[in-house]
Design a protein around this motif. Structure first.
Motif, PDB file in Angstrom:
ATOM      1  N   VAL A  79       0.831  -1.204   0.000  1.00 18.24           N
ATOM      2  CA  VAL A  79       0.000   0.000   0.000  1.00 18.24           C
ATOM      3  C   VAL A  79       0.864   1.252   0.000  1.00 18.24           C
ATOM      4  CG1 VAL A  79      -1.699   1.333   1.314  1.00 18.24           C
ATOM      5  CG2 VAL A  79      -1.944  -1.154   1.103  1.00 18.24           C
ATOM      6  N   ALA A  80       1.922   1.261   0.826  1.00 25.11           N
ATOM      7  CA  ALA A  80       2.782   2.446   0.916  1.00 25.11           C
ATOM      8  C   ALA A  80       3.505   2.726  -0.391  1.00 25.11           C
ATOM      9  CB  ALA A  80       3.786   2.274   2.053  1.00 25.11           C
ATOM     10  N   GLN A  81       3.899   1.667  -1.121  1.00 27.48           N
ATOM     11  CA  GLN A  81       4.613   1.848  -2.376  1.00 27.48           C
ATOM     12  C   GLN A  81       3.696   2.230  -3.525  1.00 27.48           C
ATOM     13  OE1 GLN A  81       6.469  -2.006  -2.658  1.00 27.48           O
ATOM     14  NE2 GLN A  81       8.400  -1.288  -1.765  1.00 27.48           N
ATOM     15  N   GLY A  82       2.424   1.903  -3.421  1.00 27.98           N
ATOM     16  CA  GLY A  82       1.489   2.170  -4.506  1.00 27.98           C
ATOM     17  C   GLY A  82       0.759   3.491  -4.332  1.00 27.98           C
ATOM     18  N   ASP A  83      -0.286   3.669  -5.116  1.00 29.95           N
ATOM     19  CA  ASP A  83      -1.129   4.853  -4.986  1.00 29.95           C
ATOM     20  C   ASP A  83      -1.961   4.733  -3.713  1.00 29.95           C
ATOM     21  OD1 ASP A  83      -0.191   5.916  -7.378  1.00 29.95           O
ATOM     22  OD2 ASP A  83      -1.724   4.886  -8.560  1.00 29.95           O
ATOM     23  N   ASN A  84      -2.008   5.808  -2.941  1.00 33.57           N
ATOM     24  CA  ASN A  84      -2.803   5.832  -1.726  1.00 33.57           C
ATOM     25  C   ASN A  84      -3.187   7.274  -1.429  1.00 33.57           C
ATOM     26  OD1 ASN A  84      -0.729   6.980   0.314  1.00 33.57           O
ATOM     27  ND2 ASN A  84       0.390   5.264  -0.624  1.00 33.57           N
ATOM     28  N   PRO A  85      -4.191   7.499  -0.586  1.00 32.04           N
ATOM     29  CA  PRO A  85      -4.657   8.865  -0.354  1.00 32.04           C
ATOM     30  C   PRO A  85      -3.612   9.797   0.264  1.00 32.04           C
ATOM     31  CG  PRO A  85      -6.319   7.278   0.343  1.00 32.04           C
ATOM     32  CD  PRO A  85      -5.072   6.499   0.037  1.00 32.04           C
ATOM     33  N   ILE A  86      -2.674   9.251   1.032  1.00 28.38           N
ATOM     34  CA  ILE A  86      -1.635  10.093   1.629  1.00 28.38           C
ATOM     35  C   ILE A  86      -0.665  10.557   0.542  1.00 28.38           C
ATOM     36  CG2 ILE A  86       0.147  10.234   3.397  1.00 28.38           C
ATOM     37  CD1 ILE A  86      -2.663   9.749   4.499  1.00 28.38           C
ATOM     38  N   LYS A  87      -0.198   9.619  -0.249  1.00 30.13           N
ATOM     39  CA  LYS A  87       0.720   9.929  -1.350  1.00 30.13           C
ATOM     40  C   LYS A  87       0.073  10.875  -2.356  1.00 30.13           C
ATOM     41  CE  LYS A  87       3.594   7.508  -4.779  1.00 30.13           C
ATOM     42  NZ  LYS A  87       3.928   6.151  -5.312  1.00 30.13           N
ATOM     43  N   ASP A  88      -1.219  10.716  -2.598  1.00 30.12           N
ATOM     44  CA  ASP A  88      -1.927  11.578  -3.539  1.00 30.12           C
ATOM     45  C   ASP A  88      -1.936  13.038  -3.100  1.00 30.12           C
ATOM     46  OD1 ASP A  88      -2.421   9.368  -5.076  1.00 30.12           O
ATOM     47  OD2 ASP A  88      -4.509   9.124  -4.444  1.00 30.12           O
ATOM     48  N   ARG A  89      -1.745  13.282  -1.807  1.00 36.36           N
ATOM     49  CA  ARG A  89      -1.687  14.648  -1.291  1.00 36.36           C
ATOM     50  C   ARG A  89      -0.266  15.217  -1.315  1.00 36.36           C
ATOM     51  NH1 ARG A  89      -6.109  16.386   1.848  1.00 36.36           N
ATOM     52  NH2 ARG A  89      -4.727  17.652   3.154  1.00 36.36           N
ATOM     53  N   GLY A  90       0.661  14.492  -1.930  1.00 39.85           N
ATOM     54  CA  GLY A  90       2.037  14.964  -2.042  1.00 39.85           C
ATOM     55  C   GLY A  90       2.883  14.678  -0.822  1.00 39.85           C
ATOM     56  N   ILE A  91       2.440  13.755   0.054  1.00 43.14           N
ATOM     57  CA  ILE A  91       3.161  13.399   1.276  1.00 43.14           C
ATOM     58  C   ILE A  91       3.766  12.014   1.079  1.00 43.14           C
ATOM     59  CG2 ILE A  91       2.955  13.003   3.758  1.00 43.14           C
ATOM     60  CD1 ILE A  91       0.502  14.913   3.662  1.00 43.14           C
ATOM     61  N   ALA A  92       5.076  11.916   1.230  1.00 40.75           N
ATOM     62  CA  ALA A  92       5.761  10.651   0.980  1.00 40.75           C
ATOM     63  C   ALA A  92       5.273   9.560   1.919  1.00 40.75           C
ATOM     64  CB  ALA A  92       7.268  10.839   1.132  1.00 40.75           C
ATOM     65  N   THR A  93       5.154   8.336   1.384  1.00 44.45           N
ATOM     66  CA  THR A  93       4.780   7.172   2.190  1.00 44.45           C
ATOM     67  C   THR A  93       5.842   6.077   2.150  1.00 44.45           C
ATOM     68  OG1 THR A  93       3.461   6.301   0.347  1.00 44.45           O
ATOM     69  CG2 THR A  93       2.306   7.631   1.999  1.00 44.45           C
ATOM     70  N   THR A  94       6.970   6.343   1.476  1.00 41.50           N
ATOM     71  CA  THR A  94       8.125   5.443   1.521  1.00 41.50           C
ATOM     72  C   THR A  94       9.399   6.276   1.514  1.00 41.50           C
ATOM     73  OG1 THR A  94       8.167   5.238  -0.901  1.00 41.50           O
ATOM     74  CG2 THR A  94       7.024   3.505   0.331  1.00 41.50           C
ATOM     75  N   LEU A  95      10.454   5.710   2.079  1.00 43.27           N
ATOM     76  CA  LEU A  95      11.798   6.270   1.969  1.00 43.27           C
ATOM     77  C   LEU A  95      12.560   5.522   0.888  1.00 43.27           C
ATOM     78  CD1 LEU A  95      12.828   6.673   5.740  1.00 43.27           C
ATOM     79  CD2 LEU A  95      12.481   8.513   4.087  1.00 43.27           C
ATOM     80  N   ALA A  96      13.384   6.260   0.130  1.00 39.08           N
ATOM     81  CA  ALA A  96      14.189   5.656  -0.920  1.00 39.08           C
ATOM     82  C   ALA A  96      15.568   5.301  -0.370  1.00 39.08           C
ATOM     83  CB  ALA A  96      14.324   6.621  -2.097  1.00 39.08           C
ATOM     84  N   PHE A  97      15.962   4.056  -0.539  1.00 43.28           N
ATOM     85  CA  PHE A  97      17.277   3.573  -0.120  1.00 43.28           C
ATOM     86  C   PHE A  97      18.049   3.100  -1.352  1.00 43.28           C
ATOM     87  CE2 PHE A  97      14.392   2.771   3.457  1.00 43.28           C
ATOM     88  CZ  PHE A  97      15.045   3.451   4.472  1.00 43.28           C
ATOM     89  N   ARG A  98      19.355   3.340  -1.338  1.00 46.18           N
ATOM     90  CA  ARG A  98      20.208   2.910  -2.447  1.00 46.18           C
ATOM     91  C   ARG A  98      21.257   1.919  -1.937  1.00 46.18           C
ATOM     92  NH1 ARG A  98      19.294   5.413  -7.009  1.00 46.18           N
ATOM     93  NH2 ARG A  98      21.253   4.632  -7.899  1.00 46.18           N
ATOM     94  N   ALA A  99      21.522   0.940  -2.753  1.00 46.24           N
ATOM     95  CA  ALA A  99      22.454  -0.129  -2.377  1.00 46.24           C
ATOM     96  C   ALA A  99      23.804   0.443  -1.960  1.00 46.24           C
ATOM     97  CB  ALA A  99      22.640  -1.084  -3.545  1.00 46.24           C
ATOM     98  N   GLY A 100      24.302  -0.033  -0.832  1.00 48.10           N
ATOM     99  CA  GLY A 100      25.614   0.375  -0.353  1.00 48.10           C
ATOM    100  C   GLY A 100      25.642   1.679   0.413  1.00 48.10           C
ATOM    101  N   GLU A 101      24.528   2.392   0.460  1.00 49.94           N
ATOM    102  CA  GLU A 101      24.485   3.663   1.176  1.00 49.94           C
ATOM    103  C   GLU A 101      23.980   3.459   2.605  1.00 49.94           C
ATOM    104  OE1 GLU A 101      23.821   6.738  -2.571  1.00 49.94           O
ATOM    105  OE2 GLU A 101      22.269   6.551  -1.029  1.00 49.94           O
ATOM    106  N   THR A 102      24.326   4.420   3.458  1.00 46.86           N
ATOM    107  CA  THR A 102      23.909   4.380   4.862  1.00 46.86           C
ATOM    108  C   THR A 102      22.964   5.538   5.135  1.00 46.86           C
ATOM    109  OG1 THR A 102      25.952   3.319   5.584  1.00 46.86           O
ATOM    110  CG2 THR A 102      24.691   4.485   7.255  1.00 46.86           C
ATOM    111  N   PHE A 103      21.810   5.221   5.714  1.00 51.14           N
ATOM    112  CA  PHE A 103      20.804   6.216   6.100  1.00 51.14           C
ATOM    113  C   PHE A 103      20.888   6.424   7.607  1.00 51.14           C
ATOM    114  CE2 PHE A 103      16.618   6.847   8.007  1.00 51.14           C
ATOM    115  CZ  PHE A 103      16.139   7.955   7.323  1.00 51.14           C
ATOM    116  N   ARG A 104      20.889   7.674   8.034  1.00 52.68           N
ATOM    117  CA  ARG A 104      20.926   8.005   9.453  1.00 52.68           C
ATOM    118  C   ARG A 104      19.805   8.980   9.791  1.00 52.68           C
ATOM    119  NH1 ARG A 104      25.977   7.283  12.257  1.00 52.68           N
ATOM    120  NH2 ARG A 104      27.521   6.261  10.918  1.00 52.68           N
TER     121      ARG A 104
END
Length: 296
Positions: A260-285
């Motif tokens: 649900v978070a990755q697809g279309d949903n009412p929260i995302k439709d309002r321009g509010i992110a529902t997932t974080l983007a991660f890239r291989a080998g990178e560190t998120f803090r």
């Protein structure tokens, strides 16, 4: 299983299971002691881990990577973490994810502030492959009573897509409630998502005369999920006896899970992110803080 830190302004415990923080005792400047985080009433009871491991010794605060009921709030929420460091000033834990998971490893640092009743927390995510996932932080407060210090016009969403001001949320029977007050007047189990929460919320306990401030990085977690659980869950181990308030910074669509978070949903439709983007080998803090102070 549990590691503790005592400092001039409090005492905290960290459980290896789920990497959970709690219970926490804060000593206010006037000498009063307060314990805002929840401890489940079944904490010392034997729970069948084959059913829902998440409920085992449920208490306090923990990270959810990924966040959602379809993944039991993430692999790390229901597993033992490794303790890398347990000193008088901080506790570091880590957990390795299964080889097939896009997340490689989590690290968690919990550090009390030496000069005040406050705790800094840091979550570090190492990624194995490119992915987009819902992620959340899961502070859970006890019975209170609490007043959620948000402006009355703050927009919230409910799982059936109603958008309403938090001070006037419609109920299924046609009434309206001010959802800033917890616990509610009747037994219930509810989820509300505060949209664009601006990285901070105050929780006021008028009965004990203090407030707990939760602050976080709003760029990472644009929403705040309110889990209102007041004697509404009847299955074991809840048994209609549990009152907890989840105050959860999230990048998600409620706790409906990854799909649900990755697809279309009412929260995302309002321009509010529902997932974080991660890239291989990178560190998120990301960093966040719990801090207590007295109120008049």
């Amino acid at each position: 299983m549990t590691h503790t830190i005592g400092w001039d302004h409090g005492l905290l415990a960290v459980d290896r299971f789920g990497g959970r923080l709690g219970p926490v005792l804060f000593v206010l400047p006037d000498g009063r002691q307060v314990a805002p985080l929840a401890v489940a009433p079944w904490f010392s009871e034997k729970v069948d881990l084959s059913l829902t491991p998440l409920f085992h010794r449920l208490r306090g605060e923990w990270p959810c990577v990924p966040f959602g009921k379809d993944v039991s709030h993430g692999y790390s929420a229901s597993q033992e973490w490794d303790v890398l460091e347990a000193s008088d000033s901080r506790i570091r834990l880590a957990i390795a994810y299964p080889d097939a998971h896009p997340i490689r490893r989590l690290e968690r640092i919990i550090r009390p502030l030496p000069d005040r009743p406050a705790i800094d927390l840091e979550l570090i995510i190492d990624t194995r492959e490119d992915c987009r996932l819902p992620v959340g932080l899961h502070p859970t407060l006890g019975a209170g009573p609490w007043f959620i210090d948000l402006p009355p016009e703050t927009s919230v969403a409910t799982p059936n897509s109603i958008i309403a001001p938090i001070a006037s949320v419609p109920t299924s029977d046609g009434a309206f409630i001010d959802a800033r007050h917890f616990p509610p007047d009747v037994p219930t189990e509810e989820l509300l998502q505060v949209l664009e929460a601006n990285g901070r919320v105050g929780l006021i306990n008028k009965g004990e005369g203090y407030r707990l401030d939760l602050t976080w990085n709003e760029a990472h977690f644009p929403s705040l999920l309110l889990w209102i659980s007041h004697r509404g869950l009847m299955m074991p181990p809840w048994n209609g006896r549990t009152t907890m308030l989840g105050v959860e910074p999230v990048c998600s669509a409620f706790d409906l899970g990854t799909t649900v978070a990755q697809g279309d949903n009412p929260i995302k439709d309002r321009g509010i992110a529902t997932t974080l983007a991660f890239r291989a080998g990178e560190t998120f803090r990301t960093q966040y803080r719990l801090a207590a102070q007295p109120i008049q």
